[in-house]
Scaffold this motif. Structure first.
Motif, PDB file in Angstrom:
ATOM      1  N   ARG A   1       0.863  -1.189   0.000  1.00  0.00           N
ATOM      2  CA  ARG A   1       0.000   0.000   0.000  1.00  0.00           C
ATOM      3  C   ARG A   1       0.895   1.232   0.000  1.00  0.00           C
ATOM      4  O   ARG A   1       1.830   1.305   0.798  1.00  0.00           O
ATOM      5  CB  ARG A   1      -0.845   0.029   1.272  1.00  0.00           C
ATOM      6  N   HIS A   2       0.565   2.220  -0.833  1.00  0.00           N
ATOM      7  CA  HIS A   2       1.469   3.366  -0.861  1.00  0.00           C
ATOM      8  C   HIS A   2       1.317   4.250   0.369  1.00  0.00           C
ATOM      9  O   HIS A   2       2.173   5.075   0.641  1.00  0.00           O
ATOM     10  CB  HIS A   2       1.359   4.156  -2.171  1.00  0.00           C
ATOM     11  N   ASP A   3       0.236   4.036   1.148  1.00  0.00           N
ATOM     12  CA  ASP A   3       0.072   4.894   2.334  1.00  0.00           C
ATOM     13  C   ASP A   3       0.516   4.210   3.635  1.00  0.00           C
ATOM     14  O   ASP A   3       0.374   4.772   4.717  1.00  0.00           O
ATOM     15  CB  ASP A   3      -1.400   5.316   2.466  1.00  0.00           C
ATOM     16  N   SER A   4       1.056   2.988   3.537  1.00  0.00           N
ATOM     17  CA  SER A   4       1.347   2.245   4.776  1.00  0.00           C
ATOM     18  C   SER A   4       2.435   2.887   5.623  1.00  0.00           C
ATOM     19  O   SER A   4       2.350   2.913   6.846  1.00  0.00           O
ATOM     20  CB  SER A   4       1.748   0.801   4.469  1.00  0.00           C
ATOM     21  N   MET A   5       3.451   3.387   4.955  1.00  0.00           N
ATOM     22  CA  MET A   5       4.561   3.995   5.699  1.00  0.00           C
ATOM     23  C   MET A   5       4.046   5.148   6.574  1.00  0.00           C
ATOM     24  O   MET A   5       4.341   5.231   7.757  1.00  0.00           O
ATOM     25  CB  MET A   5       5.577   4.506   4.672  1.00  0.00           C
ATOM     26  N   ASP A   6       3.236   6.024   5.982  1.00  0.00           N
ATOM     27  CA  ASP A   6       2.712   7.176   6.735  1.00  0.00           C
ATOM     28  C   ASP A   6       1.783   6.721   7.851  1.00  0.00           C
ATOM     29  O   ASP A   6       1.830   7.241   8.967  1.00  0.00           O
ATOM     30  CB  ASP A   6       1.932   8.121   5.809  1.00  0.00           C
ATOM     31  N   ARG A   7       0.917   5.744   7.535  1.00  0.00           N
ATOM     32  CA  ARG A   7      -0.022   5.253   8.557  1.00  0.00           C
ATOM     33  C   ARG A   7       0.726   4.669   9.736  1.00  0.00           C
ATOM     34  O   ARG A   7       0.425   4.904  10.893  1.00  0.00           O
ATOM     35  CB  ARG A   7      -0.913   4.161   7.941  1.00  0.00           C
ATOM     36  N   LEU A   8       1.734   3.872   9.403  1.00  0.00           N
ATOM     37  CA  LEU A   8       2.518   3.204  10.445  1.00  0.00           C
ATOM     38  C   LEU A   8       3.191   4.247  11.362  1.00  0.00           C
ATOM     39  O   LEU A   8       3.139   4.145  12.586  1.00  0.00           O
ATOM     40  CB  LEU A   8       3.538   2.313   9.753  1.00  0.00           C
ATOM     41  N   LYS A   9       3.787   5.244  10.730  1.00  0.00           N
ATOM     42  CA  LYS A   9       4.483   6.271  11.533  1.00  0.00           C
ATOM     43  C   LYS A   9       3.475   7.060  12.371  1.00  0.00           C
ATOM     44  O   LYS A   9       3.743   7.402  13.521  1.00  0.00           O
ATOM     45  CB  LYS A   9       5.278   7.206  10.621  1.00  0.00           C
ATOM     46  N   GLN A  10       2.329   7.313  11.781  1.00  0.00           N
ATOM     47  CA  GLN A  10       1.295   8.044  12.523  1.00  0.00           C
ATOM     48  C   GLN A  10       0.827   7.223  13.731  1.00  0.00           C
ATOM     49  O   GLN A  10       0.670   7.747  14.837  1.00  0.00           O
ATOM     50  CB  GLN A  10       0.126   8.336  11.580  1.00  0.00           C
ATOM     51  N   HIS A  11       0.631   5.937  13.549  1.00  0.00           N
ATOM     52  CA  HIS A  11       0.208   5.074  14.656  1.00  0.00           C
ATOM     53  C   HIS A  11       1.311   4.962  15.711  1.00  0.00           C
ATOM     54  O   HIS A  11       1.030   4.886  16.905  1.00  0.00           O
ATOM     55  CB  HIS A  11      -0.182   3.683  14.128  1.00  0.00           C
ATOM     56  N   HIS A  12       2.533   4.972  15.251  1.00  0.00           N
ATOM     57  CA  HIS A  12       3.648   4.941  16.202  1.00  0.00           C
ATOM     58  C   HIS A  12       3.614   6.204  17.072  1.00  0.00           C
ATOM     59  O   HIS A  12       3.740   6.132  18.305  1.00  0.00           O
ATOM     60  CB  HIS A  12       4.974   4.819  15.439  1.00  0.00           C
ATOM     61  N   ARG A  13       3.423   7.355  16.419  1.00  0.00           N
ATOM     62  CA  ARG A  13       3.345   8.616  17.181  1.00  0.00           C
ATOM     63  C   ARG A  13       2.190   8.567  18.176  1.00  0.00           C
ATOM     64  O   ARG A  13       2.314   8.978  19.334  1.00  0.00           O
ATOM     65  CB  ARG A  13       3.130   9.808  16.235  1.00  0.00           C
TER      66      ARG A  13
END
Ligand code: FAD
Length: 399
Positions: free
Chosen positions: A222-234
């Motif tokens: 998914r092209h949005d996974s990296m951003d989602r993952l980082k957002q969830h980490h935050r």
């Protein structure tokens, strides 16, 4: 802390990969993979087997002695213990994966929920079974999950049904929390991921205060996974709870692209394999950098990504059996990766699916699909098995 260790894994060393197989058993597996390599034959077999099950022909025995024996732990948890113990002798962990697919009824969802809780209880009592896992579509209807994800208004009945899904998911994670067993939820279709993320992040806030009991999955195709993952980490850092996850490349690419095309929205999938690989490997670096606040599993059959993580663990001087870092492969696949990693002391687990022969057929045909040849060349598995058989015939020639 600086390490003196060098990561020198040679995945082509087939002796380590197949040391649990006798030559006879390897020959049988070789035949199996040769047959699977033949796409036309396998396509035909799929229809024949479906037909045979439908009309009650006795194919169960044949499937059980071939595909099932290679890719499945057993019919039940108890029946799979021999596999769990065999893997454990080589320092390979197991994750019991109850593979109930297809049927959508409230009774079935309740039964699956109870069975997943049994895997949590089993994991509690086995040192080499570090996690449990489940799919949300095993405990709730895909159509309803889509409807909630897409923000549609629910009827009163649907509301009640949705509450029951939440209750099942919560019961599983709660049991994990009570017994100290981390539980991962698989990722499935992107269009139900919003509801899943919502539920899982809520459960993390509830149960991950001390350790990452609740763990999500991120598909890097998914092209949005990296951003989602980082957002969830935050979110986890701000919320004061531990972030737990596994990353995969993703298993539903064709369906995703077809649906996006048919419904006229932008495909959620990366434009090409190189982009998926780039994000997958970048996330490995990100998670390692934040290993104090993230527990993670890298689930892949990709040699390069596995070597990348192994090398980074060593470069950073982290213990190879760091409790926050796991590799994982599927039972019956990529043993050369699993066994080499375990041999060098890294944490590595196999997903061990289990279930009755008939219910395992969709799972088995997906494995066939992955192992059949597209351009007429041998699959990697078949090449490795052949190399090992050659090595055993004249061990001094190869080495
Ligand atoms: C232990 C374990 C657990 C898993 N759990 C899940 C899960 O919860 N959810 C899930 O969806 N999958 C899951 N999978 C499957 C996984 O997503 C992959 O389909 C599978 O592992 C193949 O990817 P790879 O990294 O092993 O290898 P590779 O062979 O390097 O990668 C193949 C993958 O790359 C991606 N890809 C291929 N071509 C393209 C392209 N043209 N454009 C963009 N991307 C492309 C696809 O994701 C494809 O599956 C799991 C796999 C393992 C081993």
């Amino acid at each position: 802390m600086q390490s003196e260790r060098k990561t020198s894994i040679d995945f082509n060393d087939t002796e380590v990969a197949f040391r649990d197989h006798s030559t006879n058993s390897l020959k049988q597996i070789c035949v199996l993979f040769k047959v699977m390599n033949n796409r036309a034959l396998m396509n035909l077999s799929k229809h024949l087997v479906d037909f045979a099950f439908t009309v009650g022909l006795p194919v169960k025995g044949l499937v059980k002695k071939t595909l099932y024996r290679h890719f499945v732990g057993g019919t039940s948890i108890e029946d799979s213990i021999k596999v769990v113990e065999r893997l454990a002798r080589r320092n390979v962990c197991s994750i019991m994966d109850y593979a109930q697919e297809g049927e959508e009824s409230e009774d079935m969802f309740d039964a699956t929920c109870r069975e997943v809780i049994r895997t949590v209880e089993f994991a509690r009592n086995h040192a080499r079974v570090p996690f449990s896992v489940f799919k949300i579509t095993g405990v709730g209807r895909l159509g309803l999950l889509s409807k909630v994800s897409e923000g549609h208004v629910l009827t009163g009945e649907e509301h009640a049904e949705y509450r029951r899904i939440e209750a099942r998911v919560e019961a599983i994670f709660k049991r994990g929390y009570e017994l100290g067993v981390p539980v991962m939820i698989d990722a499935e279709q992107t269009w139900i991921q919003p509801v899943l993320d919502n539920m899982v992040m809520g459960m993390m806030a509830l149960y991950n205060k001390e350790r990452a009991i609740v763990q999500n999955t991120y598909q890097m195709y998914r092209h949005d996974s990296m951003d989602r993952l980082k957002q969830h980490h935050r979110m986890s850092i701000e919320g004061g709870f531990k972030f737990g996850l596994k990353i995969v490349r993703g298993a539903y690419m064709e369906k995703e692209r077809e649906r996006a095309l048919a419904m006229g929205y932008h495909s959620p999938i990366q434009p090409d394999k190189a982009s998926t690989d780039r994000d997958f490997n970048e996330v490995i670096r990100y998670m390692l950098k934040h290993v104090e606040t993230i527990d993670f599993m890298v689930a892949t059959h990709n040699e390069e990504s596995s070597l990348l993580l192994a090398g980074l663990i060593d470069e950073q001087g982290l213990p190879r059996d760091h409790p926050s870092i796991y590799f994982a492969q599927l039972y019956g696949m990529s043993d050369h990766i699993t066994y080499h990693l375990a041999d060098r002391g890294y944490n590595v687990a196999k997903y061990v699916p289990y279930g009755e022969v008939r219910t395992m057929m969709p799972y088995l045909f997906r494995r066939v699909e992955e192992n059949s040849s597209v351009k007429g060349q041998s699959s990697r598995e078949l090449s490795m098995i052949r190399a090992e058989l050659r090595r055993r015939k004249s061990p001094t020639l190869i080495s």
